[in-house]
Motif scaffolding. Structure first.
Motif, mmCIF file in Angstrom:
data_model
loop_
_atom_site.group_PDB
_atom_site.id
_atom_site.type_symbol
_atom_site.label_atom_id
_atom_site.label_comp_id
_atom_site.label_asym_id
_atom_site.label_seq_id
_atom_site.Cartn_x
_atom_site.Cartn_y
_atom_site.Cartn_z
ATOM 1 N N ASP A 164 -25.926 -10.219 -34.048
ATOM 2 C CA ASP A 164 -26.300 -10.675 -35.390
ATOM 3 C C ASP A 164 -27.124 -9.646 -36.151
ATOM 4 O OD1 ASP A 164 -24.961 -13.020 -34.918
ATOM 5 O OD2 ASP A 164 -26.746 -14.226 -34.559
ATOM 6 N N GLU A 209 -24.880 -15.836 -32.421
ATOM 7 C CA GLU A 209 -24.366 -17.098 -32.946
ATOM 8 C C GLU A 209 -23.802 -16.962 -34.354
ATOM 9 O OE1 GLU A 209 -25.753 -21.705 -33.865
ATOM 10 O OE2 GLU A 209 -26.981 -20.429 -32.577
ATOM 11 N N LYS A 210 -24.515 -16.293 -35.245
ATOM 12 C CA LYS A 210 -24.034 -16.155 -36.618
ATOM 13 C C LYS A 210 -22.717 -15.391 -36.666
ATOM 14 C CE LYS A 210 -28.592 -16.306 -38.824
ATOM 15 N NZ LYS A 210 -29.601 -15.534 -39.623
ATOM 16 N N ARG A 237 -19.838 -17.575 -35.194
ATOM 17 C CA ARG A 237 -19.485 -18.709 -36.059
ATOM 18 C C ARG A 237 -18.434 -18.330 -37.108
ATOM 19 N NH1 ARG A 237 -22.211 -23.474 -36.405
ATOM 20 N NH2 ARG A 237 -24.002 -23.755 -35.023
ATOM 21 N N ARG A 238 -18.356 -17.068 -37.456
ATOM 22 C CA ARG A 238 -17.384 -16.682 -38.482
ATOM 23 C C ARG A 238 -16.155 -15.996 -37.891
ATOM 24 N NH1 ARG A 238 -17.536 -11.430 -40.450
ATOM 25 N NH2 ARG A 238 -19.190 -10.052 -39.691
ATOM 26 N N TRP A 265 -20.196 -25.093 -26.105
ATOM 27 C CA TRP A 265 -20.848 -24.335 -27.180
ATOM 28 C C TRP A 265 -19.854 -23.997 -28.286
ATOM 29 C CZ3 TRP A 265 -20.615 -19.759 -29.830
ATOM 30 C CH2 TRP A 265 -21.736 -19.442 -30.608
ATOM 31 N N PHE A 266 -18.696 -23.496 -27.907
ATOM 32 C CA PHE A 266 -17.719 -23.146 -28.940
ATOM 33 C C PHE A 266 -17.224 -24.396 -29.671
ATOM 34 C CE2 PHE A 266 -17.558 -19.007 -26.872
ATOM 35 C CZ PHE A 266 -17.407 -18.158 -27.968
ATOM 36 N N GLU A 307 -19.056 -26.935 -30.354
ATOM 37 C CA GLU A 307 -20.124 -27.306 -31.292
ATOM 38 C C GLU A 307 -20.106 -26.464 -32.559
ATOM 39 O OE1 GLU A 307 -23.603 -27.000 -28.880
ATOM 40 O OE2 GLU A 307 -23.337 -28.979 -27.951
ATOM 41 N N ILE A 308 -19.529 -25.255 -32.503
ATOM 42 C CA ILE A 308 -19.437 -24.448 -33.724
ATOM 43 C C ILE A 308 -18.058 -24.582 -34.369
ATOM 44 C CG2 ILE A 308 -21.191 -22.832 -32.907
ATOM 45 C CD1 ILE A 308 -18.902 -20.754 -32.579
ATOM 46 N N SER A 327 -10.523 -20.397 -34.825
ATOM 47 C CA SER A 327 -11.177 -21.208 -35.848
ATOM 48 C C SER A 327 -10.379 -22.484 -36.073
ATOM 49 C CB SER A 327 -11.274 -20.428 -37.154
ATOM 50 O OG SER A 327 -9.969 -20.190 -37.672
#
Length: 265
Positions: free
Chosen positions: A149, A177-178, A181-182, A208-209, A211-212, A233
């Motif tokens: 990040d 994480e940031k 997430r994208r 974890w994945f 949750e995003i 995604s």
């Protein structure tokens, strides 16, 4: 909280598809890898990251296949980096001798010199920020660590990530994480048995994945205790092209309609 059984179901279902397909395991693994690469191209990736790169095979493929993309590979083991540096840099990959972890600064990398009774050279694929429970002799090496990040620009370029960090998934995600997430697509090695001290298992990674908002669409059958998952995604998971590609991966015949013949013929 969602139960482990519910979290693990997609992975177990994909495993059942793979093992009942009649396609040998090594070919399933190759088909999953190629399907991931096709998804990366389909997503129009303009930035690729390889974390735990070793010889940077994914990054070399990305450099050749995606001429407009920025391609970065991170390899923490200085002995591995020295072995492959000239070759990988010559291929046009930004190959960095850095660990990826929870904070920027010096950190201890554990380089196993044996595993299950077999001796290892320093140039091996099992160095980790975590301690291996099947290793008796480990060489500690101080290396520089970065948070993804902190080093990945927060722009809107389509992103693909390859993660192979030998039990240090939780440590890597803590500083990523940031960025993750994208991501459009992530290929990540997981274990279902504890090999490294305090490691996340496959259920933790799936949770974890999830949750995003990322969806597991592919997995291979690398080893009984270890395999690779492909997350995409939500938008890609709903794309009919991706759905059909995932289904084809576990069916005999060409992976893509334009292929001349099946890889498993």
């Amino acid at each position: 909280m969602v139960s482990d059984a519910a979290i693990l179901y997609p992975s177990r279902f994909l495993h059942a598809l793979a093992t009942s397909s009649g396609i040998p395991g090594h070919r399933i693994n190759r088909r999953v890898l190629r399907a991931f690469q096709e998804i990366v191209v389909h997503a129009g990736a303009r930035l690729t990251l390889e974390v735990g790169a070793f010889e940077a095979s994914f990054s070399r493929w990305a450099r050749e296949t995606l001429p407009e993309a920025e391609v970065i590979a991170f390899e923490a083991n200085p002995f591995v980096h020295a072995r492959w540096k000239d070759e990988v840099l010559a291929a046009g990959v930004d190959y960095r001798n850095l660990a990826v972890g929870p904070e920027t600064g010096p950190i201890t990398l554990h380089v196993p010199r044996d595993f299950d009774g077999f001796d290892f050279a320093r140039v091996n694929q099992m160095a980790s920020l975590s301690s291996n429970l099947r290793t008796e002799h480990t060489e500690p090496v101080e290396v520089q660590c970065v948070r993804l990040d902190d080093v990945v620009p927060p722009d809107d370029r389509p992103l693909a990530v390859w993660i192979d960090v030998e039990g240090a998934t939780e440590v890597v995600i803590a500083g990523s994480e940031k960025t993750l997430r994208r991501a459009a697509a992530v290929y990540i090695e997981v274990e279902n048995t504890t090999i490294w001290d305090g490691q996340w298992l496959d259920r933790d990674v799936l949770r974890w994945f999830g949750e995003i908002g990322m969806v597991p669409v592919l997995r291979d059958v690398q080893r009984d205790f270890q395999y690779n998952l492909v997350f995409v995604s939500a938008a890609l998971a709903a794309d009919p092209w991706v759905v059909e590609l995932a289904a084809r991966t576990y069916r005999r015949g060409p992976l893509l309609p334009q292929d001349d013949q099946a890889e498993d013929d």
